[in-house]
Design a protein around this motif. Sequence first.
Motif, PDB file in Angstrom:
ATOM      1  N   MET A 218       4.563  -1.050   8.512  1.00 28.96           N
ATOM      2  CA  MET A 218       5.428  -0.003   7.979  1.00 28.96           C
ATOM      3  C   MET A 218       6.587   0.201   8.947  1.00 28.96           C
ATOM      4  O   MET A 218       6.411   0.009  10.137  1.00 28.96           O
ATOM      5  CB  MET A 218       4.665   1.317   7.965  1.00 28.96           C
ATOM      6  N   PHE A 219       7.724   0.647   8.441  1.00 29.91           N
ATOM      7  CA  PHE A 219       8.863   0.919   9.310  1.00 29.91           C
ATOM      8  C   PHE A 219       8.565   2.093  10.252  1.00 29.91           C
ATOM      9  O   PHE A 219       8.103   3.144   9.840  1.00 29.91           O
ATOM     10  CB  PHE A 219      10.111   1.238   8.473  1.00 29.91           C
ATOM     11  N   LYS A 220       8.856   1.855  11.522  1.00 35.98           N
ATOM     12  CA  LYS A 220       8.683   2.908  12.527  1.00 35.98           C
ATOM     13  C   LYS A 220      10.022   3.623  12.760  1.00 35.98           C
ATOM     14  O   LYS A 220      11.074   3.174  12.295  1.00 35.98           O
ATOM     15  CB  LYS A 220       8.240   2.278  13.844  1.00 35.98           C
ATOM     16  N   ALA A 221       9.965   4.677  13.555  1.00 38.30           N
ATOM     17  CA  ALA A 221      11.171   5.464  13.831  1.00 38.30           C
ATOM     18  C   ALA A 221      12.280   4.605  14.421  1.00 38.30           C
ATOM     19  O   ALA A 221      13.452   4.742  14.068  1.00 38.30           O
ATOM     20  CB  ALA A 221      10.831   6.627  14.761  1.00 38.30           C
TER      21      ALA A 221
ATOM     22  N   SER B 243       0.827  -1.202   0.000  1.00 38.02           N
ATOM     23  CA  SER B 243       0.000   0.000   0.000  1.00 38.02           C
ATOM     24  C   SER B 243       0.861   1.252   0.000  1.00 38.02           C
ATOM     25  O   SER B 243       1.842   1.323   0.726  1.00 38.02           O
ATOM     26  CB  SER B 243      -0.900   0.008   1.242  1.00 38.02           C
TER      27      SER B 243
ATOM     28  N   TYR C 296      -0.431  -4.349   9.169  1.00 35.92           N
ATOM     29  CA  TYR C 296       0.299  -3.937   7.972  1.00 35.92           C
ATOM     30  C   TYR C 296       1.517  -3.185   8.471  1.00 35.92           C
ATOM     31  O   TYR C 296       1.407  -2.115   9.053  1.00 35.92           O
ATOM     32  CB  TYR C 296      -0.552  -3.044   7.073  1.00 35.92           C
TER      33      TYR C 296
ATOM     34  N   GLU D 114       6.519  -4.973   4.484  1.00 37.58           N
ATOM     35  CA  GLU D 114       5.190  -4.613   3.996  1.00 37.58           C
ATOM     36  C   GLU D 114       4.682  -5.616   2.981  1.00 37.58           C
ATOM     37  O   GLU D 114       5.405  -6.030   2.083  1.00 37.58           O
ATOM     38  CB  GLU D 114       5.216  -3.213   3.363  1.00 37.58           C
TER      39      GLU D 114
ATOM     40  N   ASN E 243      -5.312  -3.506   9.077  1.00 42.00           N
ATOM     41  CA  ASN E 243      -5.104  -2.314   9.900  1.00 42.00           C
ATOM     42  C   ASN E 243      -3.608  -2.104  10.091  1.00 42.00           C
ATOM     43  O   ASN E 243      -2.796  -2.917   9.660  1.00 42.00           O
ATOM     44  CB  ASN E 243      -5.834  -2.430  11.246  1.00 42.00           C
ATOM     45  N   LEU E 244      -3.267  -1.001  10.713  1.00 41.79           N
ATOM     46  CA  LEU E 244      -1.857  -0.633  10.771  1.00 41.79           C
ATOM     47  C   LEU E 244      -1.086  -1.360  11.858  1.00 41.79           C
ATOM     48  O   LEU E 244       0.115  -1.171  11.991  1.00 41.79           O
ATOM     49  CB  LEU E 244      -1.700   0.885  10.905  1.00 41.79           C
ATOM     50  N   LYS E 245      -1.772  -2.182  12.659  1.00 43.34           N
ATOM     51  CA  LYS E 245      -1.027  -3.085  13.542  1.00 43.34           C
ATOM     52  C   LYS E 245      -0.481  -4.214  12.696  1.00 43.34           C
ATOM     53  O   LYS E 245       0.633  -4.668  12.892  1.00 43.34           O
ATOM     54  CB  LYS E 245      -1.953  -3.696  14.612  1.00 43.34           C
TER      55      LYS E 245
ATOM     56  N   THR F 177     -11.994   5.295   5.814  1.00 37.88           N
ATOM     57  CA  THR F 177     -11.228   4.921   6.998  1.00 37.88           C
ATOM     58  C   THR F 177      -9.971   4.204   6.509  1.00 37.88           C
ATOM     59  O   THR F 177      -9.890   3.830   5.330  1.00 37.88           O
ATOM     60  CB  THR F 177     -12.016   3.948   7.881  1.00 37.88           C
ATOM     61  N   ARG F 178      -9.014   4.010   7.356  1.00 38.05           N
ATOM     62  CA  ARG F 178      -7.796   3.326   6.934  1.00 38.05           C
ATOM     63  C   ARG F 178      -8.106   1.922   6.426  1.00 38.05           C
ATOM     64  O   ARG F 178      -7.589   1.468   5.419  1.00 38.05           O
ATOM     65  CB  ARG F 178      -6.776   3.240   8.084  1.00 38.05           C
TER      66      ARG F 178
ATOM     67  N   MET G   5       0.164   3.928   1.362  1.00 38.01           N
ATOM     68  CA  MET G   5       0.085   4.315   2.773  1.00 38.01           C
ATOM     69  C   MET G   5       0.402   5.772   3.042  1.00 38.01           C
ATOM     70  O   MET G   5       1.190   6.087   3.940  1.00 38.01           O
ATOM     71  CB  MET G   5       1.020   3.431   3.607  1.00 38.01           C
TER      72      MET G   5
ATOM     73  N   LEU H 148      -0.379   8.981   4.882  1.00 35.94           N
ATOM     74  CA  LEU H 148      -1.042   9.079   6.172  1.00 35.94           C
ATOM     75  C   LEU H 148      -2.454   9.659   6.069  1.00 35.94           C
ATOM     76  O   LEU H 148      -3.348   9.276   6.810  1.00 35.94           O
ATOM     77  CB  LEU H 148      -0.207   9.922   7.157  1.00 35.94           C
TER      78      LEU H 148
END
Lengths: 184, 761
Positions: B694-697, B189, B692, B674, B688-690, B274-275, B191, B193
Amino acid sequence: MKTSNFTPIGSLRPFGGVIPNERIIMETVSLNINGEQHAVLVEKNYTLLYVLREMLNITGPKEGCSTGDCGTCKVLIDGQAKNACTTLAIRCEDKEIVTIEGIAINGDLHPLQTSFVKKGAVQCGFCTPGMIISAKALLDENEKPSREEVRQALDNNLCRCTGYVKIVDAIEDAAAKMRGENHE
Amino acid sequence: MNKDLSLVGTSQPIYDAYNKVTGKACYTGDMRLPHMLYGKLVLSTEAHAKVLSIDTTEAMKVPGVKAIATPFNTPNKKYNSALRFIDHDIPRTESVFSETVRFVGDRVCAVAAIDRKTAEKAALLIKVEYEPLPSLLTIEDALTDGAVQLHEEVANRLNSIKNEVGDVEEGFAKADQIFEDEYQTSIVSPMALENHVSIADYDDQGRLTVYSSTQNAFSVRNILSDVFEMPQSKVRVVKPTLGGAFGSKIPAVLEGPAAALSMMTHRPVRIDLTRKENLIASRTRHGSIVRLKTGVMNDGRIVAQTYDVLTNTGAYVGSAYNVVGAMSHKVFKTYNIPNMRYVGTPVLTNLPIAGAQRGYGSPQAIFAQQRQLHQIAKRLNIDIVELQKKNLVRPEDVDIQQVGNPRPYDCMVRGMTLFDWEKKLLWKKNQKNKNDGDLKKEQTESNRTKRRGIGFAIGCHGNGVFGAHRDFIALRLKMNDDGTFVLESGTHDMGNSLITSQMMLVAEVLKTDLDDIHVVEADTDHTPWNLGDYSSRGVFVTGGGCLKVAGKMKEQILDLAAEMMQASRSDLMLAPGKNVVDKNGRIVSFQDILIYSHSVHQRDILAQTTYASQAGRTSFGAHFAQVEVDITTGEVDILDYAAVHDVGQVINLLSLEGQLEGGIQMGLGYGLSEEMTFDEKGSLINNNLKKYKMFKASQMPEIKIDFIEEGESPGPYGGKSIGECATVPVAPAIINAVADALDYDFHAIPVKPECIKKIND
């Protein structure tokens, strides 16, 4: 078409599904947002984010996911960074809520805000309000976080534009300013 | 590169940064129009089915519901959401609402109500009766003999796009060795924000205004006016602040449904996703199967290469041809391979619609290209750097008029230094040469299960669509009464500093401050025509246009000044501070000139131009990664990362760095975490984003970056793009590093922890 909120047609369960012919129950909750009191009529399942954005037109906090995973809806509740999308409005009475709109004081930008601008931490800006809220909560606790600690503090804030690099730079920069170390 | 520049090459925050840090920036979803209604989509729960009936009786009874739009009461004219210009000839398979749904997430109908809660309640009360049809959830399914045909107009296997140079059969015949590999990339995705959102406002004059999270206002206007059979003088599309796009907001998605509801109610209607909805009901990146056949000489020269690519384009044609078409050029750009053939074929499936995502086919093809190259080096026992050196295109190899100034080699060399490649390589060689006993002595509890590896990859992408079809922008620059300016530019800034770059370019030419230039973004009523913001054309094409229109303004200013000052044109120069100065030091200000023109000639000062892309040019990047892989958990820790990009001339340094850093985040996710996974019913499992990932900080490495600035004419001041190129080399770089760490050949991404653990077992 009538537009009454109280006709007993059905009511939404918090996570979907409709209960037919159940009276919709609404209650008043008094919310302290950015130093102002707002009295709002809500159903039990209204999130703080829904109330802020859709009822009070406080649109700084964004809706990126509705499941507490992206952090774009973060607000300070009694100084803690919380996701407004998973916080129920009725639980927020008597709490001090600060949104991004309340971060600048009397028009003076917070060091985080100026650092975010100057360090290029803002691209599309959608994650920015949530990032600044999380960063403020961090710096109010820890005035000299390491880069690692900053990254950990942003664990519940997603960004797709910046790779987080300049966001971390900006938070470090603001922290230094707040410690009186940066004279630019 | 050019030392006479005062603004170009500096670091500038994005032009609306202050509004963004205070929460004041107004995104489409923040807009509130009087009497606005809230629209909620009802999405298909079937992967492939006929909609037999839609029972809206209960839903209409909910107080506050104003209208329900269905395929039976709205225009069913077919369109292609990825239409780029009014006569763009691409298959039209989509409609505002679908009578036959073709993926879980397809639009069935939509409710407009007084507020969101009411719309959501009503949407749940709508009863849809489906007649399920067989569904095809993979490329293989869709290509099976006798598989159900998903559209009347086209076969599931769409037409192939081919591109060829030399004679591949001859080339393979000459080769010492031939390697054939197949690679797979996942559906992911974009993605952004900000979820997709559109507000349609159909007023009582019969005029439709649409505010939308779009990269493509003029195309949206074309589609709406066509589908709803309205003259374009009655249709206006406006782009507010955009919360990221990455290609997902090129096609028209929500504008049609919102317009339909607004026309039914004569009130503004806002629809957002919605997401959970956005993941399936907007756009994805094409999944792909890439078959790569490469013929090499034993010394490493590549003499022949063929790409056979199948893309999973999802349920409607959309960008199917655009993406394989773009890929068909990109694979030729990086190397001097005399004989090459590319065949790209999109395949329709009952999955969410694939569209544009940053890189547009290059991430898929270049992953295969760079992965295989790395393996070929191992198989031939040649150093990968030497193998790249032998084949990389150099500026002296190409016709500069045709191809430009390609610098992938410079990127690699500079990147090796930045990354300390030689030192890290030596460490690896030394580790290999140690005997088992010594290695065991070095092992500690914590590093026993860790393996280190290094890898790199070189990627490319374009600068607009020169050669594919029309590629131009029209611009209007107006002088305000005080000598400052407004630039009407039809641009869609999505956080990538397009607007700021334009301000910098115009201010550079006119020698003003940045604040003296205000830019108006895409509004089909107020800005001249722009193709759309995609294909990384912002610097190369739109920027070129800015120079041209600023140049025209400069001419007008100097002409008028010459008249005013009774001086010879050749004695006059622009001076900082919005002034014109002559050789004797006499100064007139822009405001003086404006007043002169208004009072004496009753003529306004404005410059207008159309700028068409002058050439096809390529941007390059080399990315280097060092990883430490835990073979028991499968976790990949990125120890070091470096990226060097060939950008011609840096325009806005701060933004260039930011774009590259963001592209790396997207590419790391593409390589390692991903993936959209679907169940046997075609429903998205990780919705949902839990789930799916994506790289976090905390997962991002510290990144070292640098830029090669050797100029790329005719880019503005020699500048060219980074926007999409930023993400192209990332996945292959990181996977090459992981492959090196584990001494394992990966053929598919993402390489998740589970994959790595399996290797170990």
